[in-house]
Design an enzyme around this catalytic site. Structure first.
Site, mmCIF file in Angstrom:
data_model
loop_
_atom_site.group_PDB
_atom_site.id
_atom_site.type_symbol
_atom_site.label_atom_id
_atom_site.label_comp_id
_atom_site.label_asym_id
_atom_site.label_seq_id
_atom_site.Cartn_x
_atom_site.Cartn_y
_atom_site.Cartn_z
ATOM 1 N N SER A 143 0.793 -1.232 0.000
ATOM 2 C CA SER A 143 0.000 0.000 0.000
ATOM 3 C C SER A 143 0.823 1.280 0.000
ATOM 4 O O SER A 143 0.331 2.328 -0.413
ATOM 5 C CB SER A 143 -0.942 0.010 1.204
ATOM 6 O OG SER A 143 -0.222 -0.177 2.409
ATOM 7 N N ASP A 435 -3.430 7.770 8.228
ATOM 8 C CA ASP A 435 -4.258 6.787 8.936
ATOM 9 C C ASP A 435 -3.375 6.094 9.965
ATOM 10 O O ASP A 435 -2.352 6.657 10.370
ATOM 11 C CB ASP A 435 -4.941 5.816 7.966
ATOM 12 C CG ASP A 435 -3.951 4.987 7.141
ATOM 13 O OD1 ASP A 435 -2.752 4.952 7.489
ATOM 14 O OD2 ASP A 435 -4.376 4.384 6.129
ATOM 15 N N HIS A 438 -0.197 4.596 7.336
ATOM 16 C CA HIS A 438 0.405 5.258 6.177
ATOM 17 C C HIS A 438 0.693 6.730 6.438
ATOM 18 O O HIS A 438 -0.114 7.427 7.058
ATOM 19 C CB HIS A 438 -0.528 5.120 4.974
ATOM 20 C CG HIS A 438 -0.910 3.709 4.673
ATOM 21 N ND1 HIS A 438 -2.088 3.149 5.138
ATOM 22 C CD2 HIS A 438 -0.269 2.742 3.969
ATOM 23 C CE1 HIS A 438 -2.152 1.893 4.733
ATOM 24 N NE2 HIS A 438 -1.064 1.621 4.022
#
Length: 471
Positions: A143, A435, A438
């Site tokens: 991600s 978040d 990240h």
């Protein structure tokens, strides 16, 4: 050979721009005739500097009112030789029987011959076109480098909703941050001729759209095949490389008209992976009960080395590898394991072990892979410097997520990602984390800047991305 539909519109726009309003004054039959001729020549599929000669050739026909109704069977097919090109131009000149046009055509051929075939009829178009030595990036990982692949299939690791992308030009895109990720920012540094590297899973990622690279990364994936199980159907690193070999490479060869052995050395291969294996595989799935951290992290780099070797065998020569962040400092640790006092230390130790093994892996691969060049971005040190002394870079909050994240016990999605439509901090530039896992775009900017231009070996080594791009 039929030109790809997805760039017909772009091609026609260039054609209309070349001729301007005068083209519109032609009859529909004349317009179609000129345009068809232009498309057929474009399908010779040589490198980009040939496009200039296509324009000149087409315009010469137009200028001298020569109807482009020559026999199309004379057009060389797929990466013609110098002799085939010469025969083609001779036949065209003979067919048109126009002295001025013939001279123009032969001059165009001479220019083409010098600029194109001096490179032994290989593709390598960026060098021939006088551009940078790096054509683009092929991206693999999770991600932190994913730009939206997970949007296109069912899984539980998506960022295609607000507040993700709230500061991104196109809104929510699948990037796990408020704005741009590291790949976007490196692309800007490299001055690639596209805004963003396209996602592999996007059905429109075909034809000319892939000539500057493709992003294969998939959020929640890892080096190990079973790391992504927690998020359901995500694309493992193994599958990402398989997709690259079986789909992206044949498409690239088709578009460039040459073998990828000629073109791939001009691309950066970016691999950002490893953190999920440690957090979600080793700790969350309690693999630590059967294996100690040194053994587990060593196994990770052994497997990763096999994948890097595979990319090398396919033609890759320039590799950018990201280290693992200080995992224990993620907000998800405090949020989901508030009573685990030793978790921070254990996770950070595992991250450091992985990064040490990564450096050893690269040192070994360099001896086994002639002509290869590597960059390791030490994201652990870059982020740790920010966490230790945030004020100089303008950060205030180094522990909490900017967006609203609820733990599983609180009814959250997974204790990692932002709640859909949830509240966010007012100034994202002052937060390290967007978040629970990240970083914000502000942090990504600092990482990309260090990766591209820093000469501090504690941050990026043995060379930086700018230096790598010049090989």
């Amino acid at each position: 050979m039929v030109i790809k539909e997805q760039y017909l519109t772009h091609t026609f726009s260039n054609f209309q721009l070349l001729f301007g309003g005068a083209y519109q004054k032609k009859s529909m039959q004349e317009q179609e005739s000129y345009y068809n001729m232009y498309i057929y020549i474009l399908n010779m599929k040589s490198c980009y500097n040939l496009h200039i000669h296509i324009y000149l050739y087409t315009y010469t026909l137009y200028l001298y009112h020569i109807p482009p109704l020559y026999p199309f069977q004379h057009i060389p097919q797929k990466h013609p030789t110098k002799e085939e090109y010469l025969n083609f131009f001779k036949k065209m000149a003979k067919y048109h029987k126009n002295f001025i046009f013939t001279i123009s055509l032969l001059l165009s051929y001479l220019s083409l011959s010098i600029s194109y075939y001096d490179h032994h009829n290989k593709c390598s178009f960026p060098k021939e076109c006088g551009k940078a030595k790096t054509s683009g990036m092929f991206v693999f990982g999770s991600s932190l480098v994913d730009n939206g692949n997970n949007n296109f299939f069912e899984n539980r690791a998506k960022a295609d909703y607000l507040p993700y992308g709230m500061d991104f030009p196109n809104g929510p895109s699948g990037r796990f941050t408020n704005g741009k990720n590291i790949i976007d920012l490196l692309g800007e540094h490299l001055k690639l001729p596209i805004d963003f590297i396209p996602s592999f899973k996007d059905p429109s990622t075909k034809g000319l759209k892939i000539v500057n690279g493709v992003n294969h990364a998939s959020a929640s994936s890892g080096i190990l095949d079973d790391t992504g199980i927690i998020a359901g159907n995500v694309t493992s690193l193994r599958q990402q490389i398989k997709d690259f070999e079986e789909e992206s490479l044949p498409e690239l060869e088709n578009v460039l008209g040459c073998t990828t052995n000629d073109s791939l050395p001009n691309y950066l291969f970016v691999v950002g992976v490893g953190g999920n294996d440690i957090v979600f595989n080793y700790f969350l799935r309690k693999t630590y009960l059967t294996m100690d951290p040194p053994t587990f992290t060593k196994n990770l780099t052994v497997v990763l080395a096999q994948y890097i070797q595979k990319l090398y065998n396919l033609g890759g020569r320039k590799f950018v590898l990201t280290g693992v962040f200080p995992l224990g400092n993620y907000p998800l640790v405090k949020l989901n394991m508030p009573n685990c006092d030793f978790c921070v230390t254990l996770l950070n130790q595992a991250a450091q072990l992985f990064n040490t093994n990564l450096a050893s892996m690269v040192a070994q691969l360099r001896t086994q892979m002639p002509g290869s060049h590597f960059v390791i971005i030490n994201t652990y040190n870059i982020l740790n410097q920010i966490l230790s002394d945030p004020a100089p870079e303008g950060f205030i909050n180094t522990t909490n997520s900017c967006c609203q994240v609820l733990s599983r016990l609180q009814g959250g999605i997974n204790g990692v990602v932002c709640e859909r439509g949830g509240e966010t901090c007012e100034d994202r530039n002052k937060y390290v984390y967007f978040d629970a896992l990240h970083p914000t775009e502000a942090v990504n900017v600092l990482i990309a800047n260090q990766a591209y231009a820093s000469h501090n070996k504690l941050m990026v080594f043995p060379i930086n991305v700018q230096q790598l791009s010049q090989f």
